[in-house]
Design an enzyme around this catalytic site. Structure first.
Site, PDB file in Angstrom:
ATOM      1  CG  ASN A   1       1.040  13.987  60.000  1.00 49.82           C
ATOM      2  OD1 ASN A   1       2.103  12.921  59.750  1.00 49.82           O
ATOM      3  ND2 ASN A   1      -0.208  14.292  59.799  1.00 49.82           N
TER       4      ASN A   1
ATOM      5  CG  ASP B   1      -4.530   7.651  55.483  1.00 50.27           C
ATOM      6  OD1 ASP B   1      -4.596   7.917  56.677  1.00 50.27           O
ATOM      7  OD2 ASP B   1      -5.612   8.248  54.507  1.00 50.27           O
TER       8      ASP B   1
END
Length: 249
Positions: free
Chosen positions: A77, A29
């Site tokens: 996503n 991340d």
């Protein structure tokens, strides 16, 4: 947030084989924030994120970690802008084409978890070929989670078991944790020992929820493009200091 207590000079050497995690997973991340801090487009952060994948995968092999699982593209996503999803798919193609020979040479087995067959046919074929090329290797395992969601994985196992029970092929009374775990996509991997999330976020984001039941969790401030072998060694040293009781004393 300062999760690493080992002195810097000792981090890479302090961990003996008896406390080395067999299986490490990372929620990668911070690519977008890395780019934003530098006034760059998000794709620049993703490109640097690919470089971090290379560094960390090599470092994991050097440390002797048996399996490294990387959360590359979640089932959520798809909600990102179409252009960004397309960029991510392009970087995935580039990584496979440029790094496959290194994985073959280094005796690495490539594994994919998640419903990656939702990707375009050419990318699915590229991934299938890469997995096949490394299938004969018997060294460390590199697992890439693509279009993966842990809740969907668990639901799929429950659905398959329910269908077998409906058809008289499975007695529901014999279903237990071991049987259920044997149906997960990770069933043939070492148990998950350490799960790391970068960028300071403190959540699992639908990643390896079953597998992480007794894993050690480590949340670090480092943005993924800045993560490297030394950072991984620090995480391993922090893991070595944990006392794992698995519910006992």
């Amino acid at each position: 947030m300062r999760p690493f207590a080992a002195p810097a000079a000792d981090r890479a050497t302090a961990v003996g084989a008896e406390v080395l995690p067999r299986h490490v997973a990372i929620i990668m991340d911070g690519n977008g924030r890395w780019a934003k801090k530098r006034h760059l487009p998000r794709i620049a952060g993703h490109r640097q994120g690919i470089e971090a994948v290379r560094r960390v995968a090599r470092a994991a092999r050097a440390l002797g970690i048996e399996a490294l699982t990387l959360y590359a593209f979640s089932s959520e996503n798809w909600r990102r802008p179409e252009e960004e999803v397309s960029d991510l798919m392009g970087l995935l193609r580039l990584f496979i084409r440029s790094d496959l020979e290194e994985l073959v040479r280094d005796n690495v087995r490539l594994r994919i978890i998640g419903d990656y067959r939702r990707f375009t046919p050419d990318l699915v074929e590229l991934l299938d070929n890469a997995v096949a090329r490394t299938a004969v290797n018997d060294g460390p395992i590199l697992v890439i989670a693509l279009n993966y969601g842990a809740q969907a994985e668990i639901a799929a196992v429950a659905r398959r078991m329910a269908e077998r029970a409906r058809d008289g092929l499975l007695d529901p009374s014999v279903i237990d944790e071991t049987m259920f775990e044997g149906e997960l996509e990770t069933h043939d991997l070492p148990p998950l020992d350490l799960l790391i999330r970068t960028s300071g976020e403190v959540r699992l984001s639908n990643f390896l929820l079953w597998q992480a039941a007794y894993a050690e969790l480590l949340f670090v401030d480092t943005l993924w493009p800045e993560f490297d072998g030394d950072t991984l060694a620090q995480a391993i040293a922090a893991f070595a200091q944990r006392q794992r009781r698995f519910g006992g004393l």
